[in-house]
Write an enzyme that holds these catalytic residues in place. Structure first.
Site, mmCIF file in Angstrom:
data_model
loop_
_atom_site.group_PDB
_atom_site.id
_atom_site.type_symbol
_atom_site.label_atom_id
_atom_site.label_comp_id
_atom_site.label_asym_id
_atom_site.label_seq_id
_atom_site.Cartn_x
_atom_site.Cartn_y
_atom_site.Cartn_z
ATOM 1 N N THR A 98 1.015 -1.001 -0.004
ATOM 2 C CA THR A 98 0.055 -0.105 -0.114
ATOM 3 C C THR A 98 0.771 1.220 -0.041
ATOM 4 O O THR A 98 1.716 1.463 0.981
ATOM 5 C CB THR A 98 -0.800 -0.059 1.390
ATOM 6 O OG1 THR A 98 -1.781 -1.178 1.191
ATOM 7 C CG2 THR A 98 -1.845 1.262 1.255
ATOM 8 N N LYS A 173 -7.338 1.110 -2.822
ATOM 9 C CA LYS A 173 -6.832 0.716 -1.451
ATOM 10 C C LYS A 173 -7.249 1.541 -0.406
ATOM 11 O O LYS A 173 -7.265 1.502 0.838
ATOM 12 C CB LYS A 173 -5.334 0.113 -1.479
ATOM 13 C CG LYS A 173 -4.866 -0.229 0.006
ATOM 14 C CD LYS A 173 -5.728 -1.491 0.633
ATOM 15 C CE LYS A 173 -4.782 -1.892 1.637
ATOM 16 N NZ LYS A 173 -3.831 -2.388 1.937
ATOM 17 N N LYS A 241 0.781 4.691 8.383
ATOM 18 C CA LYS A 241 1.223 4.934 7.140
ATOM 19 C C LYS A 241 0.218 5.162 5.956
ATOM 20 O O LYS A 241 -0.092 6.047 5.499
ATOM 21 C CB LYS A 241 2.438 4.138 6.750
ATOM 22 C CG LYS A 241 2.742 4.288 5.333
ATOM 23 C CD LYS A 241 2.160 3.202 4.374
ATOM 24 C CE LYS A 241 2.648 1.879 4.735
ATOM 25 N NZ LYS A 241 1.891 0.871 3.406
#
Length: 294
Positions: A98, A173, A241
């Site tokens: 990701t 995502k 993150k």
């Protein structure tokens, strides 16, 4: 038809299971990981250890990566000793980390200069999905490249969807992570409430996971929260993150995301309390502590 030789970079919590499924399906798999010992079980299964990313890239038809952060992705793809400078012409690279949609597009453009095809294909499903080969895979890039490796995706995932141009896999995502972010807080708060009310938590799960409150997080991570099982299926530090990237992308679009911002605030506090390497379900501990203080 001969199966492609796959290079796999990143054999952590999820990557190890994903690579194992490919080996068991009959693919020749070359592996590289910063910590060699994390690839030992794959070598025992039949994978070939490569001493560098360059060697792996030169000897693979398809190169898959799943690492930690965008800076790691940039390093393994764009450095002089990285994937794109050593991949064979005509090969396909697939980043399943990701990461940033902009970085995905940069890699796509650079790959074209090397006559290499690039896909961004982040996944959802955590360690359970990786172990059971039931991952959701969201793919961006050229559809022709996608069709050439769809059989590979189907070995490690059950819900594989082509999302369009380069970067769209990453955008999808991020949408997924936004949906999860506030939902994780809701699952934790529901459990805390039920426990404080003196309910039988197993019966609560039996009722609410099949109703409107049902979700993957509730069914798969809720029981871990109750057991105080904080082993990482997906690290807190990596979720932070992801949320950071999602906030940055939202700001570029002029969007205000209050649920996402609140979730990041709570997870940042969890990180400061030393939970970075725990699973995302450990957020319940932070909320319990805050409730007690309140």
């Amino acid at each position: 038809m001969n199966k492609k030789t796959i290079g796999f970079v990143g054999t952590g919590v999820m990557g190890k299971s994903m690579a194992a499924h490919l080996i068991q399906d009959g693919y020749k798999v070359n592996v590289f990981n910063r910590t060699k010992s994390k690839a030992d079980s794959l070598v025992e299964l039949g994978a070939k250890w490569c001493e560098s990313i360059a060697v792996l890239s030169e000897n693979s038809d398809v190169i898959i990566s799943i690492v930690g952060y965008p800076k790691d992705v940039e390093s393994i793809y764009l450095n002089k000793d990285g994937i794109l400078n050593h991949a064979k012409a005509g090969s396909i690279v697939i980043d399943m980390t990701t990461s940033s949609p902009a970085l995905a597009k940069t890699i796509y453009d650079e790959a074209k200069l090397h006559n290499v095809k690039s896909l961004d294909a982040p996944v959802s499903g955590g360690d359970i999905g990786a172990k059971n080969a039931t991952l959701t895979i969201m793919v961006g890039g050229d559809e022709e490249a996608f069709s050439q490796v769809e059989d590979i995706f189907n070995v490690i995932g059950k819900n594989v969807v082509y999302q369009g141009k380069s970067g769209n896999g990453q955008h999808t995502k991020l949408s997924n992570q936004i949906a999860i972010a506030a939902g994780m807080l809701g699952v934790a708060e529901a459990i805390i409430y039920a426990e404080e009310a003196g309910l039988d938590i197993d019966k609560v799960f039996a009722s609410i996971e099949h109703g409107a409150a049902g979700s993957w997080s509730l069914s798969n991570l809720g029981p871990r929260m109750v057991k105080e099982d904080y082993a990482p299926g997906f690290y807190v530090k990596h979720f932070i993150k992801d949320m950071k990237i999602a906030i940055e992308e939202s700001e570029k679009m002029g969007l205000f995301m209050p649920g996402l911002l609140k979730a990041k605030e709570v997870y940042d506090a969890l990180s400061k309390s030393g939970f970075d390497d725990n699973g995302t379900q450990s957020v319940i501990q932070m909320l319990k502590n805050q409730i007690k203080k309140g």
